[in-house]
Design a protein around this motif. Structure first.
Motif, PDB file in Angstrom:
ATOM      1  N   GLU A 207       0.307 -40.004  -7.750  1.00  0.00           N
ATOM      2  CA  GLU A 207      -0.181 -39.487  -6.480  1.00  0.00           C
ATOM      3  C   GLU A 207      -0.302 -40.486  -5.470  1.00  0.00           C
ATOM      4  OE1 GLU A 207      -1.585 -37.855  -9.466  1.00  0.00           O
ATOM      5  OE2 GLU A 207      -0.534 -36.411  -8.597  1.00  0.00           O
ATOM      6  N   ASN A 283       4.127 -35.901 -13.080  1.00  0.00           N
ATOM      7  CA  ASN A 283       4.583 -35.161 -11.933  1.00  0.00           C
ATOM      8  C   ASN A 283       5.514 -36.105 -11.179  1.00  0.00           C
ATOM      9  OD1 ASN A 283       1.668 -36.050 -11.563  1.00  0.00           O
ATOM     10  ND2 ASN A 283       2.470 -36.186  -9.346  1.00  0.00           N
ATOM     11  N   ASP A 328       2.836 -30.952  -9.036  1.00  0.00           N
ATOM     12  CA  ASP A 328       2.051 -31.773  -9.929  1.00  0.00           C
ATOM     13  C   ASP A 328       1.965 -31.093 -11.348  1.00  0.00           C
ATOM     14  OD1 ASP A 328       0.413 -33.717 -10.598  1.00  0.00           O
ATOM     15  OD2 ASP A 328      -1.435 -32.950  -9.731  1.00  0.00           O
ATOM     16  N   THR A 330       2.436 -31.854 -14.444  1.00  0.00           N
ATOM     17  CA  THR A 330       2.660 -32.882 -15.645  1.00  0.00           C
ATOM     18  C   THR A 330       3.065 -32.259 -16.908  1.00  0.00           C
ATOM     19  OG1 THR A 330       0.350 -33.113 -16.046  1.00  0.00           O
ATOM     20  CG2 THR A 330       1.017 -34.604 -14.308  1.00  0.00           C
ATOM     21  N   LYS A 355       0.429 -28.712 -17.794  1.00  0.00           N
ATOM     22  CA  LYS A 355      -0.306 -27.939 -16.765  1.00  0.00           C
ATOM     23  C   LYS A 355       0.398 -26.620 -16.544  1.00  0.00           C
ATOM     24  CE  LYS A 355      -2.188 -32.021 -14.099  1.00  0.00           C
ATOM     25  NZ  LYS A 355      -2.092 -32.552 -12.766  1.00  0.00           N
TER      26      LYS A 355
HETATM   27 CA    CA Z   1      -0.577 -35.828 -11.002  1.00  0.00          CA
END
Ligand code: CA
Length: 698
Positions: A207, A283, A328, A330, A355
């Motif tokens: 991130e 990600n 995002d 992952t 995810k």
């Molecule tokens: Ca992440």
């Protein structure tokens, strides 16, 4: 609206037991470690359920125990045997390990503790003294998921990126090494594994904009054995290993200046027969692919499962769950190795529910995709094409030009919380959550080193996360038929990992401050106990002299806890008092949980400029919301800014521009915010405070 009463600092009394935190150190000699954990012992960890030697109990990571003294017929008699106060107030995510009567676990800020597994008496505690400033690099709380044990040593990855070997008897450091460049915003939250005498460790930070990799260190000396990068670096320079040349063809632009992501922050598994180490990767950094790799491409090895040779780090196969990752999504989620009969054939498979909402069954020898079906509400893709192994994306799912509301959101349909697999029922037990998110590209995006760099419009994203229906449940999934067998809805979306046992039981803690056991075959709840605060960690079980224990860390936290700002009332009441809770049949200790009470907010009689507050809201959600929650509502583990003392609100400038709280993990925003921004943030926080006061009076 319930009026919130003055915070009564009720003494927390553990009936029939002194607070273990103040118990004098044991006078009895420490249990001697005669039963050495070597490579053969780790391979054979299947056979005995008494110890729990590795993160997922065994290399298969099934988290299924053969212990059956506690079973569906007597689990209702479970009671607390002992409690250990972790002296922490942030998230607890560790799986304790147990060897030879000693429990080894970790708390917030990578603190390691060894306890007498029969009594909870502390044998030693090691604080690696992670700088508070490292907390600002942790997207998802200052958590740690546990240690590895090998040859008389305890291995822990510290939040700041160090890998530390401790003497298992004394907790004395034997060696430590930096696994990251400490000038970059890497973190370690995952548990190491030891494979063939090497300690395997990854890291997080996608991130914030880092380049992911996984490393192997000699367990005896701490010397680096190999490193596998999950994204290529600058292709005009020599690649660190051959696989990166192939990967570089799947990228465009100057991704290496942005980090690229692909961090290996949690899931590892190992098959000794195939001699393959499985690695889940994260990600992209930034999330928005049109920023990260403007020409598109699959962006290998983001969101992938890698099969590596543990001796050399050489890649044998890879499978990418989400090509060109942009949400995002992952693939760092828990991987389970199992042997299943599929279409009349015994297959060695790898199971993962990443995810992105699809449950994947892969042949773990070859990486061939056998099946993939939705286990949650999924709108970003309609299905996975088994011929190509690729998702069929929904129209508009790549939101680059136009915002798009999609399921799952970046929290994922399943996050890091471990699943478990019971070979007898053939079912996987996984904690799932359904929550959407409006993905929009940030019109004002620029690389802000050291801060969140997702490329996502922060206001649109944060505020959308909780706007739709948000649910969480415990799901029992048949990985062969790829269908749901039973599901129990939870009060809150964010719950603990699961444990399966031969007693036909599934154990899980919840975000609603409870711990429960369910019949594995049909999901009927057979036992429930209070935990004093929200739980996100997975339970484990062990036995000493025939007595079976079930252990669980209670401590609310993690990414959703920070970003949602919706703590259970018990967490607010206790100040998120972290504990290890250990249960056995006939345990009589009672955990006293105080009535949730909160201080009334002191109104501040200051005029609020609505336009200034609106500008402050945009700044708040860019710089503050990921940790302090949407609309400044707080998360129960770090301050609710609406409740700040008036003098703290008046000190925003030194806090934000000079970093006076950096030792506590509060970032210094001096490079990004101006005095005018501080005024706007001040106005916004005053406005949110006034709203809270008005709500309380209603
Ligand atoms: Ca992440």
């Amino acid at each position: 609206m319930i009026r919130l009463h003055a915070l009564a600092l009720v003494p927390l009394v553990l009936l029939a037991c002194a607070d273990p935190a103040v118990v004098e150190p044991a006078e009895t000699p420490l249990p001697s470690i005669v039963d050495v954990i070597d490579a053969a012992r780790l391979r054979g960890a299947e056979s005995s359920g008494d110890d729990w030697l590795s993160h997922g109990r065994t290399y298969t990571e099934q988290r299924h125990s053969p212990l059956d003294r506690i079973h569906e017929g007597n689990v209702g008699e479970l009671g607390l045997a002992w409690v250990y106060e972790t002296r922490t107030t942030r998230g607890l995510e560790a799986t304790p390990l147990v060897h030879d009567g000693v429990m080894y676990a970790t708390g917030s800020w990578s603190v390691v503790f060894a306890l007498d597994a029969r009594t909870g008496v502390e044998l030693w505690r090691h604080d690696p003294r992670v700088s508070g400033a490292a907390g600002a690099n942790a997207c998802c709380d200052v958590v740690n998921r546990g240690v590895a044990l090998y040859d008389g040593r305890v291995y822990v990855g510290a939040l700041d990126g160090r890998l530390i070997a401790l003497d298992a008897k004394t907790g004395t450091p034997v060696w430590e090494t930096w696994t990251v460049d400490p000038s970059k915003p890497y973190t370690i939250t995952g548990a190491p594994r030891v494979v063939k005498g090497k300690v395997i460790i990854g890291n997080g930070g996608a991130e914030l904009g880092v380049r992911g990799y996984v490393s192997a260190y000699d367990a005896a000396t701490g010397a680096l054995a190999w490193r596998f990068y999950t994204v290529p670096g600058d292709p005009t320079l020599p690649f660190e290993h051959d696989e990166l040349e192939m990967a570089a063809h799947t990228w465009s632009g100057e991704w290496w200046t942005l980090g690229g992501g692909g961090t290996v922050w949690d899931s590892l598994a190992y098959d000794p027969e195939l001699d393959l180490l499985y690695v889940g990767t994260g990600n992209g950094a930034p999330w928005v692919q049109s920023i990260r790799s403007p020409g598109g491409g699959d962006n290998l090895f983001l969101s992938s499962i890698l099969a590596l040779r543990p001796d050399t780090g050489e890649l044998v196969w890879h499978y990418q769950t989400t090509p060109g990752e942009s949400w995002d999504y992952t693939a760092t989620q828990h991987m389970i190795l199992a042997d299943l009969e599929i279409d009349g054939r015994e297959r060695k498979v790898l199971l993962q529910a990443p995810k992105n909402g699809f449950f994947y069954v892969l042949d773990r020898a070859t990486g061939e995709l056998l099946s993939a079906e939705k286990y949650a509400h999924v709108t970003w893709a309609t299905r996975i094409d088994l011929a190509t192994g690729r998702p069929v994306e929904a129209r508009g799912a790549r939101y680059a030009a136009t915002p798009k509301a999609l399921y799952p959101g970046p929290i994922g349909a399943h996050n890091w919380h471990p699943m478990s697999f019971n070979p007898a029922t053939g079912l996987v037990y996984l904690p799932v959550q359904d929550m959407g998110f409006s993905f929009a590209t940030d019109p004002d995006w620029q690389l802000r080193p050291g801060l969140t760099n997702t490329g996502i419009d922060p206001l649109e994203g944060t505020m959308s996360m909780l706007s739709g229906p948000v649910t969480g449940s415990l799901l029992a999934w048949d990985p062969v038929a790829q269908r749901e067998v039973w599901r129990n809805g939870h009060v809150r979306p964010w719950n603990g990992g699961t444990l399966s046992t031969a007693g036909n039981l599934v154990f899980q803690g919840t975000g609603n401050a409870t711990f429960a056991a369910y019949r594995a075959t049909d999901g009927e709840r057979l036992f429930e106990a209070p935990t004093g605060t929200g739980v996100v960690a997975p339970p484990m079980t062990y036995a000493i002299d025939g007595e079976q224990y079930v252990a669980l860390l209670a401590g609310w936290g993690g990414g959703f806890a920070l970003a949602s700002g919706d703590p259970p009332s018990e967490t607010l009441a206790t100040g998120n008092r972290g504990r290890v809770l250990v249960f056995r049949l006939g345990g009589t200790l009672r955990l006293d949980v105080p009535e949730p009470t909160l201080a009334a907010v002191v109104p501040m009689d200051a005029p609020i400029d609505p336009q200034l507050a609106e500008r402050g809201s945009a700044l708040y959600h860019r710089y503050c919301g990921a940790c302090h929650g949407p609309a400044a509502v707080g998360g129960g583990t770090i301050p609710d800014l609406r409740r700040s003392a008036p003098e703290t609100l008046e000190a925003l400038a030194p806090i934000l521009l000079e970093g006076v709280f950096s030792a506590r993990g509060m970032p210094n925003f001096g490079a990004w915010l101006t005095d005018a921004d501080i005024s706007a943030l001040h106005a916004y926080l005053l406005e949110q405070r006034a709203r809270l006061v008005a709500d309380a009076e209603r």
